[in-house]
Design a protein around this motif. Structure first.
Motif, PDB file in Angstrom:
ATOM      1  N   MET A   1     -10.161   5.899  -9.842  1.00  0.00           N
ATOM      2  CA  MET A   1     -10.075   5.103  -8.739  1.00  0.00           C
ATOM      3  C   MET A   1     -11.265   4.047  -9.103  1.00  0.00           C
ATOM      4  SD  MET A   1      -9.233   7.233  -5.442  1.00  0.00           S
ATOM      5  CE  MET A   1      -9.152   5.860  -4.228  1.00  0.00           C
ATOM      6  N   ALA A   2     -12.314   4.390  -9.451  1.00  0.00           N
ATOM      7  CA  ALA A   2     -13.402   3.679 -10.008  1.00  0.00           C
ATOM      8  C   ALA A   2     -13.075   2.712 -11.094  1.00  0.00           C
ATOM      9  CB  ALA A   2     -14.914   4.351 -10.162  1.00  0.00           C
ATOM     10  N   ILE A   3     -12.403   3.095 -11.861  1.00  0.00           N
ATOM     11  CA  ILE A   3     -11.804   2.064 -12.913  1.00  0.00           C
ATOM     12  C   ILE A   3     -10.780   0.924 -12.401  1.00  0.00           C
ATOM     13  CG2 ILE A   3     -10.365   2.158 -15.181  1.00  0.00           C
ATOM     14  CD1 ILE A   3     -11.601   4.691 -15.784  1.00  0.00           C
ATOM     15  N   ILE A   4     -10.219   1.633 -11.453  1.00  0.00           N
ATOM     16  CA  ILE A   4      -8.977   0.415 -10.907  1.00  0.00           C
ATOM     17  C   ILE A   4      -9.858  -0.674 -10.200  1.00  0.00           C
ATOM     18  CG2 ILE A   4      -7.398   0.491  -9.183  1.00  0.00           C
ATOM     19  CD1 ILE A   4      -6.191   3.202  -9.828  1.00  0.00           C
ATOM     20  N   GLN A   5     -10.929   0.008  -9.499  1.00  0.00           N
ATOM     21  CA  GLN A   5     -11.826  -1.033  -8.568  1.00  0.00           C
ATOM     22  C   GLN A   5     -12.392  -2.095  -9.514  1.00  0.00           C
ATOM     23  OE1 GLN A   5     -14.226   0.500  -5.255  1.00  0.00           O
ATOM     24  NE2 GLN A   5     -15.822  -0.652  -6.055  1.00  0.00           N
ATOM     25  N   ALA A   6     -12.986  -1.377 -10.545  1.00  0.00           N
ATOM     26  CA  ALA A   6     -13.657  -2.222 -11.567  1.00  0.00           C
ATOM     27  C   ALA A   6     -13.020  -3.317 -12.124  1.00  0.00           C
ATOM     28  CB  ALA A   6     -14.349  -1.207 -12.677  1.00  0.00           C
ATOM     29  N   LEU A   7     -11.556  -3.260 -12.237  1.00  0.00           N
ATOM     30  CA  LEU A   7     -10.806  -3.997 -12.932  1.00  0.00           C
ATOM     31  C   LEU A   7     -10.514  -4.876 -11.836  1.00  0.00           C
ATOM     32  CD1 LEU A   7      -8.570  -1.711 -15.226  1.00  0.00           C
ATOM     33  CD2 LEU A   7     -10.377  -3.503 -16.042  1.00  0.00           C
ATOM     34  N   GLY A   8     -10.191  -4.378 -10.741  1.00  0.00           N
ATOM     35  CA  GLY A   8      -9.588  -5.369  -9.700  1.00  0.00           C
ATOM     36  C   GLY A   8     -10.871  -6.213  -9.312  1.00  0.00           C
ATOM     37  N   PHE A   9     -12.170  -5.874  -9.259  1.00  0.00           N
ATOM     38  CA  PHE A   9     -13.428  -6.712  -9.014  1.00  0.00           C
ATOM     39  C   PHE A   9     -13.459  -7.739 -10.061  1.00  0.00           C
ATOM     40  CE2 PHE A   9     -16.037  -4.522  -5.343  1.00  0.00           C
ATOM     41  CZ  PHE A   9     -14.787  -4.186  -4.627  1.00  0.00           C
ATOM     42  N   THR A  10     -13.333  -7.344 -11.177  1.00  0.00           N
ATOM     43  CA  THR A  10     -13.301  -8.305 -12.386  1.00  0.00           C
ATOM     44  C   THR A  10     -12.583  -9.433 -12.265  1.00  0.00           C
ATOM     45  OG1 THR A  10     -13.983  -6.208 -13.783  1.00  0.00           O
ATOM     46  CG2 THR A  10     -13.347  -8.635 -14.921  1.00  0.00           C
TER      47      THR A  10
ATOM     48  N   ALA B   1      -1.371 -12.431 -10.547  1.00  0.00           N
ATOM     49  CA  ALA B   1      -0.437 -12.158 -11.440  1.00  0.00           C
ATOM     50  C   ALA B   1      -1.202 -11.000 -12.311  1.00  0.00           C
ATOM     51  CB  ALA B   1       0.290 -13.266 -12.095  1.00  0.00           C
ATOM     52  N   VAL B   2      -2.270 -11.451 -12.946  1.00  0.00           N
ATOM     53  CA  VAL B   2      -2.998 -10.461 -13.967  1.00  0.00           C
ATOM     54  C   VAL B   2      -3.286  -9.164 -13.050  1.00  0.00           C
ATOM     55  CG1 VAL B   2      -5.182 -10.400 -15.057  1.00  0.00           C
ATOM     56  CG2 VAL B   2      -4.011 -12.435 -15.171  1.00  0.00           C
ATOM     57  N   SER B   3      -3.682  -9.186 -11.995  1.00  0.00           N
ATOM     58  CA  SER B   3      -4.000  -7.980 -11.294  1.00  0.00           C
ATOM     59  C   SER B   3      -2.748  -6.929 -11.354  1.00  0.00           C
ATOM     60  CB  SER B   3      -4.612  -8.161  -9.995  1.00  0.00           C
ATOM     61  OG  SER B   3      -3.691  -8.567  -9.006  1.00  0.00           O
ATOM     62  N   PHE B   4      -1.684  -7.538 -11.058  1.00  0.00           N
ATOM     63  CA  PHE B   4      -0.275  -6.907 -11.022  1.00  0.00           C
ATOM     64  C   PHE B   4      -0.169  -5.886 -12.679  1.00  0.00           C
ATOM     65  CE2 PHE B   4       1.245  -8.480  -6.864  1.00  0.00           C
ATOM     66  CZ  PHE B   4       1.319  -7.192  -6.382  1.00  0.00           C
ATOM     67  N   ILE B   5      -0.308  -6.999 -13.690  1.00  0.00           N
ATOM     68  CA  ILE B   5      -0.156  -6.582 -14.967  1.00  0.00           C
ATOM     69  C   ILE B   5      -1.155  -5.598 -15.341  1.00  0.00           C
ATOM     70  CG2 ILE B   5       0.027  -7.683 -17.297  1.00  0.00           C
ATOM     71  CD1 ILE B   5       0.914 -10.382 -16.261  1.00  0.00           C
ATOM     72  N   LEU B   6      -2.437  -5.886 -14.911  1.00  0.00           N
ATOM     73  CA  LEU B   6      -3.282  -4.635 -15.480  1.00  0.00           C
ATOM     74  C   LEU B   6      -2.997  -3.390 -14.834  1.00  0.00           C
ATOM     75  CD1 LEU B   6      -6.649  -6.730 -15.359  1.00  0.00           C
ATOM     76  CD2 LEU B   6      -5.597  -5.996 -17.424  1.00  0.00           C
ATOM     77  N   GLY B   7      -2.779  -3.617 -13.681  1.00  0.00           N
ATOM     78  CA  GLY B   7      -2.296  -2.198 -12.753  1.00  0.00           C
ATOM     79  C   GLY B   7      -1.084  -1.611 -13.457  1.00  0.00           C
ATOM     80  N   ILE B   8      -0.159  -2.459 -13.769  1.00  0.00           N
ATOM     81  CA  ILE B   8       1.027  -1.860 -14.534  1.00  0.00           C
ATOM     82  C   ILE B   8       0.708  -1.182 -15.763  1.00  0.00           C
ATOM     83  CG2 ILE B   8       3.275  -2.226 -15.466  1.00  0.00           C
ATOM     84  CD1 ILE B   8       3.572  -4.286 -13.149  1.00  0.00           C
ATOM     85  N   ILE B   9      -0.145  -1.856 -16.492  1.00  0.00           N
ATOM     86  CA  ILE B   9      -0.426  -1.173 -17.737  1.00  0.00           C
ATOM     87  C   ILE B   9      -1.279   0.062 -17.804  1.00  0.00           C
ATOM     88  CG2 ILE B   9      -1.967  -1.534 -19.905  1.00  0.00           C
ATOM     89  CD1 ILE B   9      -1.140  -4.570 -19.569  1.00  0.00           C
TER      90      ILE B   9
ATOM     91  N   VAL C   1      -1.044  -2.308  -6.864  1.00  0.00           N
ATOM     92  CA  VAL C   1      -1.220  -2.555  -5.551  1.00  0.00           C
ATOM     93  C   VAL C   1      -2.768  -2.453  -5.278  1.00  0.00           C
ATOM     94  CG1 VAL C   1      -0.658  -2.012  -3.121  1.00  0.00           C
ATOM     95  CG2 VAL C   1       1.146  -1.869  -4.787  1.00  0.00           C
ATOM     96  N   MET C   2      -3.451  -1.281  -5.818  1.00  0.00           N
ATOM     97  CA  MET C   2      -4.817  -1.336  -5.421  1.00  0.00           C
ATOM     98  C   MET C   2      -5.537  -2.358  -6.038  1.00  0.00           C
ATOM     99  SD  MET C   2      -4.892   2.807  -5.690  1.00  0.00           S
ATOM    100  CE  MET C   2      -6.721   2.805  -5.607  1.00  0.00           C
ATOM    101  N   MET C   3      -5.162  -2.794  -7.348  1.00  0.00           N
ATOM    102  CA  MET C   3      -5.692  -3.791  -8.073  1.00  0.00           C
ATOM    103  C   MET C   3      -5.461  -5.011  -7.028  1.00  0.00           C
ATOM    104  SD  MET C   3      -5.765  -3.265 -12.265  1.00  0.00           S
ATOM    105  CE  MET C   3      -6.007  -1.688 -12.803  1.00  0.00           C
TER     106      MET C   3
END
Length: 226
Positions: free
Chosen positions: A38-47, A77-85, A124-126
């Motif tokens: 979850m911390a990784i997801i948050q890190a990418l979302g915050f980025t 759009a990028v956040s969704f793509i990163l989340g899907i990957i 969705v989280m990202m």
């Protein structure tokens, strides 16, 4: 802003508390292992969120609203793509990922059960972290707090219901998080219909590499800090 930042911790604390009432210490350990994910997801979302928000604030200040909306749409759009990957990659190598994050053999089954739902929720989280930061960039910190906070409160309510009421064990805690994140995302997205300058549109997603380079570059300090 501080309350918004604390909500991710609230999700983990609630899950840890209610899972801790189960019979297994391994289940509680699994929550700690998956919190790294979850911390990784948050890190990418915050980025993406902080990186784009920084530029968007300046664009709105210069009344360049169209450019701000272009960047906002591109960032979402990028956040969704990163989340899907992350979701697809994680689900394909779920056991290896959990072992890499510190799961022991006794914890592994619980970690896998918990993590798969978190990975389903990753896009969705990202996106929620990005929406939260875009609201802050516009100065709408109360809306950001409300959207994220509703998800956190809902998670606390759903945890005991799904874990004990429906007998879903540790999977119930993860499903509660998934549902809470989806509803929180919907609430955050609804604010952008009438209460903000920023609007999202598929047609506004940029094809210019420089836009992505700019907000990813801006977000790198946040990534490394997280």
């Amino acid at each position: 802003s501080v309350i918004s930042s604390l909500v991710t911790v609230v999700y983990n604390m609630a899950d840890t508390f209610f899972v801790g009432l189960l019979h297994s210490n391994s289940a509680t350990g699994a929550v700690g292992v998956v919190f790294s994910l979850m911390a990784i997801i948050q890190a990418l979302g915050f980025t993406v969120g902080m990186g784009s928000g920084s530029t968007i604030s300046r664009l709105l200040g210069k009344k360049e609203n169209d450019k701000a909306q272009e960047m906002a749409s591109s960032a979402l759009a990028v956040s969704f793509i990163l989340g899907i990957i992350l979701s697809v990659t994680g689900l394909l190598m779920l056991e290896k990922m959990m072992m890499l994050l510190g799961a022991t053999k006794s914890i592994l089954p619980y970690a896998v059960e918990y993590a798969k739902y978190i990975l389903y929720a990753a896009p969705v989280m990202m996106a929620s972290f990005v929406l939260n930061n875009l609201l802050r960039a516009e100065g709408k910190t109360k809306l950001a707090m409300t959207g994220i906070g509703i998800g956190g409160i809902l998670n606390i309510a759903l945890d005991p219901l799904l874990i004990f009421g429906f007998g879903m064990d540790i999977g119930g805690a993860a499903v509660a998080t998934l549902i809470s994140q989806v509803i929180g995302f919907i609430v955050l997205l609804s604010f952008f219909r009438k209460k903000t300058i920023l609007r999202f549109s598929i047609r506004k997603i940029s094809k210019k590499f420089t836009i992505y380079k700019e907000f990813i570059g801006n977000g790198m300090p946040s990534l490394f800090r997280q």
